[in-house]
Design an enzyme around this catalytic site. Structure first.
Site, PDB file in Angstrom:
ATOM      1  N   GLY A  10       0.737  -1.193   0.171  1.00  0.00           N
ATOM      2  CA  GLY A  10      -0.110   0.101  -0.091  1.00  0.00           C
ATOM      3  C   GLY A  10       1.009   1.128  -0.101  1.00  0.00           C
ATOM      4  O   GLY A  10       2.096   1.158   0.174  1.00  0.00           O
ATOM      5  N   ARG A  14      -1.213   9.003   3.814  1.00  0.00           N
ATOM      6  CA  ARG A  14      -1.309   9.804   4.924  1.00  0.00           C
ATOM      7  C   ARG A  14      -0.049  10.215   5.787  1.00  0.00           C
ATOM      8  O   ARG A  14      -0.116  10.770   6.565  1.00  0.00           O
ATOM      9  CB  ARG A  14      -2.486   9.309   5.958  1.00  0.00           C
ATOM     10  CG  ARG A  14      -3.952   9.527   5.445  1.00  0.00           C
ATOM     11  CD  ARG A  14      -4.932   8.857   6.140  1.00  0.00           C
ATOM     12  NE  ARG A  14      -5.020   7.387   5.789  1.00  0.00           N
ATOM     13  CZ  ARG A  14      -5.596   6.390   6.714  1.00  0.00           C
ATOM     14  NH1 ARG A  14      -6.068   6.798   7.678  1.00  0.00           N
ATOM     15  NH2 ARG A  14      -5.405   5.285   6.394  1.00  0.00           N
ATOM     16  N   LYS A  21       5.678   3.787   3.678  1.00  0.00           N
ATOM     17  CA  LYS A  21       5.428   3.728   5.045  1.00  0.00           C
ATOM     18  C   LYS A  21       5.785   2.668   5.791  1.00  0.00           C
ATOM     19  O   LYS A  21       6.285   2.911   6.822  1.00  0.00           O
ATOM     20  CB  LYS A  21       3.607   3.541   4.981  1.00  0.00           C
ATOM     21  CG  LYS A  21       3.033   3.042   6.162  1.00  0.00           C
ATOM     22  CD  LYS A  21       1.611   3.297   6.372  1.00  0.00           C
ATOM     23  CE  LYS A  21       0.707   2.086   6.170  1.00  0.00           C
ATOM     24  NZ  LYS A  21      -0.568   2.149   6.304  1.00  0.00           N
ATOM     25  N   ASP A 105       2.357  -2.842   8.595  1.00  0.00           N
ATOM     26  CA  ASP A 105       2.353  -1.505   9.286  1.00  0.00           C
ATOM     27  C   ASP A 105       1.813  -1.482  10.673  1.00  0.00           C
ATOM     28  O   ASP A 105       1.150  -0.952  11.178  1.00  0.00           O
ATOM     29  CB  ASP A 105       1.391  -0.420   8.407  1.00  0.00           C
ATOM     30  CG  ASP A 105      -0.191  -0.991   8.284  1.00  0.00           C
ATOM     31  OD1 ASP A 105      -0.378  -2.146   8.739  1.00  0.00           O
ATOM     32  OD2 ASP A 105      -0.846   0.019   7.648  1.00  0.00           O
ATOM     33  N   GLY A 142     -12.706  -3.275   9.609  1.00  0.00           N
ATOM     34  CA  GLY A 142     -13.786  -4.243   9.051  1.00  0.00           C
ATOM     35  C   GLY A 142     -14.546  -4.674  10.345  1.00  0.00           C
ATOM     36  O   GLY A 142     -13.709  -4.919  11.414  1.00  0.00           O
ATOM     37  N   TYR A 335      32.252  12.453  22.953  1.00  0.00           N
ATOM     38  CA  TYR A 335      31.957  11.448  22.228  1.00  0.00           C
ATOM     39  C   TYR A 335      32.760  10.244  21.934  1.00  0.00           C
ATOM     40  O   TYR A 335      34.059  10.593  21.750  1.00  0.00           O
ATOM     41  CB  TYR A 335      31.815  12.048  20.655  1.00  0.00           C
ATOM     42  CG  TYR A 335      31.603  11.155  19.426  1.00  0.00           C
ATOM     43  CD1 TYR A 335      30.417  10.456  19.636  1.00  0.00           C
ATOM     44  CD2 TYR A 335      32.526  10.816  18.540  1.00  0.00           C
ATOM     45  CE1 TYR A 335      30.121   9.501  18.476  1.00  0.00           C
ATOM     46  CE2 TYR A 335      32.344   9.593  17.770  1.00  0.00           C
ATOM     47  CZ  TYR A 335      31.059   9.189  17.633  1.00  0.00           C
ATOM     48  OH  TYR A 335      30.957   8.109  16.836  1.00  0.00           O
ATOM     49  N   ASN A 355      36.845   9.353  15.165  1.00  0.00           N
ATOM     50  CA  ASN A 355      36.701   8.183  14.653  1.00  0.00           C
ATOM     51  C   ASN A 355      36.466   8.190  13.145  1.00  0.00           C
ATOM     52  O   ASN A 355      36.817   7.267  12.328  1.00  0.00           O
ATOM     53  CB  ASN A 355      35.610   7.342  15.282  1.00  0.00           C
ATOM     54  CG  ASN A 355      34.334   7.866  15.158  1.00  0.00           C
ATOM     55  OD1 ASN A 355      34.049   8.882  15.123  1.00  0.00           O
ATOM     56  ND2 ASN A 355      33.311   6.939  14.895  1.00  0.00           N
ATOM     57  N   ARG A 411      49.842  20.580  24.392  1.00  0.00           N
ATOM     58  CA  ARG A 411      49.439  21.763  24.644  1.00  0.00           C
ATOM     59  C   ARG A 411      50.544  22.856  24.632  1.00  0.00           C
ATOM     60  O   ARG A 411      51.567  22.360  24.735  1.00  0.00           O
ATOM     61  CB  ARG A 411      49.137  21.559  26.313  1.00  0.00           C
ATOM     62  CG  ARG A 411      48.334  22.865  26.788  1.00  0.00           C
ATOM     63  CD  ARG A 411      48.470  22.893  28.256  1.00  0.00           C
ATOM     64  NE  ARG A 411      47.737  21.386  28.746  1.00  0.00           N
ATOM     65  CZ  ARG A 411      48.094  20.934  29.955  1.00  0.00           C
ATOM     66  NH1 ARG A 411      48.918  21.647  30.867  1.00  0.00           N
ATOM     67  NH2 ARG A 411      47.478  19.803  30.047  1.00  0.00           N
TER      68      ARG A 411
HETATM   69  C1  UD1 Z   1      -8.181  -3.955   6.412  1.00  0.00           C
HETATM   70  C2  UD1 Z   1      -9.159  -5.022   6.401  1.00  0.00           C
HETATM   71  C3  UD1 Z   1      -9.981  -4.711   7.585  1.00  0.00           C
HETATM   72  C4  UD1 Z   1      -9.322  -4.355   8.707  1.00  0.00           C
HETATM   73  C5  UD1 Z   1      -8.062  -3.507   8.633  1.00  0.00           C
HETATM   74  C6  UD1 Z   1      -7.178  -3.728   9.763  1.00  0.00           C
HETATM   75  C7  UD1 Z   1      -9.523  -5.532   4.110  1.00  0.00           C
HETATM   76  C8  UD1 Z   1     -10.553  -5.510   2.977  1.00  0.00           C
HETATM   77  N1  UD1 Z   1      -9.967  -5.033   5.201  1.00  0.00           N
HETATM   78  O1  UD1 Z   1      -8.480  -2.819   6.027  1.00  0.00           O
HETATM   79  O2  UD1 Z   1     -11.235  -5.443   7.722  1.00  0.00           O
HETATM   80  O3  UD1 Z   1     -10.119  -4.097   9.834  1.00  0.00           O
HETATM   81  O4  UD1 Z   1      -7.434  -3.961   7.271  1.00  0.00           O
HETATM   82  O5  UD1 Z   1      -6.116  -3.013   9.932  1.00  0.00           O
HETATM   83  O6  UD1 Z   1      -8.774  -6.391   4.060  1.00  0.00           O
HETATM   84  N2  UD1 Z   1      -2.182  -3.777   0.937  1.00  0.00           N
HETATM   85  C9  UD1 Z   1      -1.522  -4.562  -0.363  1.00  0.00           C
HETATM   86  N3  UD1 Z   1      -2.115  -4.212  -1.338  1.00  0.00           N
HETATM   87  C10 UD1 Z   1      -3.243  -3.994  -1.820  1.00  0.00           C
HETATM   88  C11 UD1 Z   1      -4.095  -3.295  -0.583  1.00  0.00           C
HETATM   89  C12 UD1 Z   1      -3.543  -3.302   0.618  1.00  0.00           C
HETATM   90  O7  UD1 Z   1      -0.534  -5.088   0.068  1.00  0.00           O
HETATM   91  O8  UD1 Z   1      -3.815  -3.894  -2.718  1.00  0.00           O
HETATM   92  C13 UD1 Z   1      -1.593  -3.660   2.217  1.00  0.00           C
HETATM   93  C14 UD1 Z   1      -1.543  -2.496   2.740  1.00  0.00           C
HETATM   94  O9  UD1 Z   1      -0.506  -1.846   2.415  1.00  0.00           O
HETATM   95  C15 UD1 Z   1      -1.554  -2.724   4.204  1.00  0.00           C
HETATM   96  C16 UD1 Z   1      -2.683  -3.823   4.363  1.00  0.00           C
HETATM   97  O10 UD1 Z   1      -2.500  -4.291   3.111  1.00  0.00           O
HETATM   98  O11 UD1 Z   1      -0.465  -2.852   4.892  1.00  0.00           O
HETATM   99  C17 UD1 Z   1      -4.133  -3.374   4.884  1.00  0.00           C
HETATM  100  O12 UD1 Z   1      -4.559  -2.560   3.607  1.00  0.00           O
HETATM  101  P1  UD1 Z   1      -5.441  -1.475   4.131  1.00  0.00           P
HETATM  102  O13 UD1 Z   1      -5.862  -0.767   2.765  1.00  0.00           O
HETATM  103  O14 UD1 Z   1      -4.848  -0.369   4.923  1.00  0.00           O
HETATM  104  O15 UD1 Z   1      -6.736  -1.974   4.574  1.00  0.00           O
HETATM  105  P2  UD1 Z   1      -7.783  -1.532   5.676  1.00  0.00           P
HETATM  106  O16 UD1 Z   1      -8.797  -0.615   4.860  1.00  0.00           O
HETATM  107  O17 UD1 Z   1      -7.065  -0.913   6.726  1.00  0.00           O
HETATM  108 CA    CA Z   2      -5.110  -0.054   7.072  1.00  0.00          CA
END
Ligand code: UD1
Ligand code: CA
Length: 427
Positions: A10, A14, A21, A105, A142, A335, A355, A411
């Site tokens: 992802g 933000r 990230k 993350d 979710g 240091y 160093n 010195r």
């Molecule tokens: C997801 C869950 C949600 C849960 C939440 C917990 C789904 C549909 N939803 O939502 O139910 O409560 O995590 O934190 O799974 N990522 C990829 N490839 C993609 C999309 C996302 O690798 O195509 C990775 C992101 O980098 C991230 C993780 O998957 O590390 C979660 O994705 P994110 O978009 O943050 O999902 P949430 O909407 O938070």
């Molecule tokens: Ca998330």
């Protein structure tokens, strides 16, 4: 042995950062590093698959530089969490075991919880287990949908949830354990008919139920462990949560920490009882600190520092990659880097181990033997050795090895001009 799949493709919009990230850091370790380490420290996994997409090159480099049991798999474009996991299908077609899915993350997840989660999955003969948590404010997560008997029905994303479903406080933590051969077919049947038009990983729960699998939820006890990083504010909060936990561990073990609010200690640092850590001390990386030491106030340990018992590292002293033996003091404004320092050494205020040569970019070592006294404001230009018991006069620049029990000083001689001030004023 099981395998893990860690989602890290992802964008992390933000974070408002050019750094992907999962490569942001708490102390000196990346968020992704915390997650891979947590999995590796369970001793249950032999291989980790990290799904990369946004800035894939940088994330891949981090993984390959740091882990020999982790592979990255490119997901491009990123069509959702279900799509992300499906990227491992070509690699794991014949794998006959459990897969644990985590997010890159959520750095606060612990090995103990992952172990407990996998054990729960096994004890329940589960085919598919999802980790849930009870949140007072479940917005954006979710929601776990249970039927009238309390068994797991499915997961509904915030954006797809009815106002009634939005009241549910049990949320999806985003961590799953799958019997891979049984759940694998789900990934070719996921649909995108949802509010975000994505392949949702969460849909595997419904799929499991309608395909006769044993599907369960494991309710997490400590919600902090799935704290997710989406912004710099989250990153600061996660750092503080982790630090508080580390400080509590040291306090419980008998380390005195005068001000937990201004003290930062990396989880990988070990400290023996009866050592006192004074306020505003920042300790990062792997360090070992002995008994009855005094560290700080305002000390900075930067990693690979090994300190024996009864050592003092005082105000505004920075130490990196150094071994310091017992009863040695470096109390003020120094240091110490790439150094080995013996017992009973006194490092005077303002001493610097030089160093680093910025022209050659080479770092060199300073070796100081037992009972050496280094006078204030001296510069020890590495590589250099100060042999046992030698005495360095204040303000010296030491560019050669100093033999034992000798005095070394660079010195310039002190001049005294009698009556000079009076003569000056009378002009
Ligand atoms: C997801 C869950 C949600 C849960 C939440 C917990 C789904 C549909 N939803 O939502 O139910 O409560 O995590 O934190 O799974 N990522 C990829 N490839 C993609 C999309 C996302 O690798 O195509 C990775 C992101 O980098 C991230 C993780 O998957 O590390 C979660 O994705 P994110 O978009 O943050 O999902 P949430 O909407 O938070
Ligand atoms: Ca998330």
């Amino acid at each position: 042995m099981l395998k893990s799949v860690i989602l890290a493709a992802g964008k992390g919009t933000r974070m408002k950062s050019e750094t992907p990230k999962v490569l942001h850091k708490i102390f000196n370790k990346t968020l992704l590093g915390y997650v891979i380490d947590a999995v590796n420290n369970t001793g249950l996994a032999d291989e980790n698959y990290v799904i990369v997409g946004h800035q894939a090159e940088n994330v891949t480099k981090f993984v390959s530089d740091n882990y020999n049991n982790a592979k990255t798999v490119l997901q491009s474009p990123q069509l959702g969490t279900g799509h992300a996991v499906s990227m491992v299908l070509p690699y794991l077609n014949d794998f006959n075991g459990e897969i644990v899915i985590l997010c890159g993350d959520t750095p606060l997840i612990t090995s103990d919880t992952i172990k407990e989660f996998v054990q729960f999955h096994k004890d329940n003969n589960s085919d598919l287990t999802v980790m849930s948590a009870i949140y007072n404010n479940p917005t954006n997560y979710g929601r776990i949908i249970r039927n009238s008997k309390g068994t797991l029905d499915g997961i509904v994303e915030e954006k797809d949830a009815s106002s009634e479903q939005k009241q549910i406080k049990e949320i999806n933590a985003g961590i799953y354990c799958l019997n891979w051969q049984k759940v694998k077919p789900a990934f070719s049947e996921l649909k995108t008919n949802n509010a975000q038009g994505e392949y949702y990983l969460t849909d595997i729960i419904k799929w499991g139920n309608s395909n006769g699998l044993n599907v369960n939820a494991f309710i997490l006890k400590n919600n902090e462990e799935i704290f997710g990083i989406n912004s710099k504010a989250n990153l600061a909060e996660a750092s503080s949560i982790l630090n508080k936990k580390v400080i509590k561990k040291h306090l419980d073990n008998g380390v005195t920490i005068i001000d937990p609010n201004t003290t930062w200690i990396d989880p990988e640092t070990k400290i023996e009882p009866d050592t006192v850590i004074y306020p505003s001390t920042y300790i990062e990386g792997k360090n070992i600190i002995g008994k009855n030491c005094k560290i700080g106030p305002f000390a900075h340990l930067r990693g690979d520092v090994i300190v024996d018992d009864e050592v003092k590292i005082g105000n505004f002293v920075e130490v990196k990659k150094a071994t310091i033996k017992s009863h040695t003091n470096a109390c003020h404004l120094s240091y110490i880097g790439d150094s080995v320092i013996g017992n009973n050494v006194n490092i005077g205020a303002g001493t610097i181990t030089a160093n680093y040569n910025p022209l050659t970019k080479v770092k060199s070592q300073t070796i100081i033997s037992d009972n050496v006294k280094v006078g204030s404001n001296s510069v020890l230009v590495a590589p250099v050795k100060i042999e046992e018991g030698a005495n360095i006069g204040a303000l010296s620049v030491i560019t050669k090895d100093i033999p034992s029990w000798s005095l070394a000083l660079t010195r310039s001689p002190l001049k005294i001009i009698d009556g000079w001030v009076k003569k000056f004023l009378s002009k």
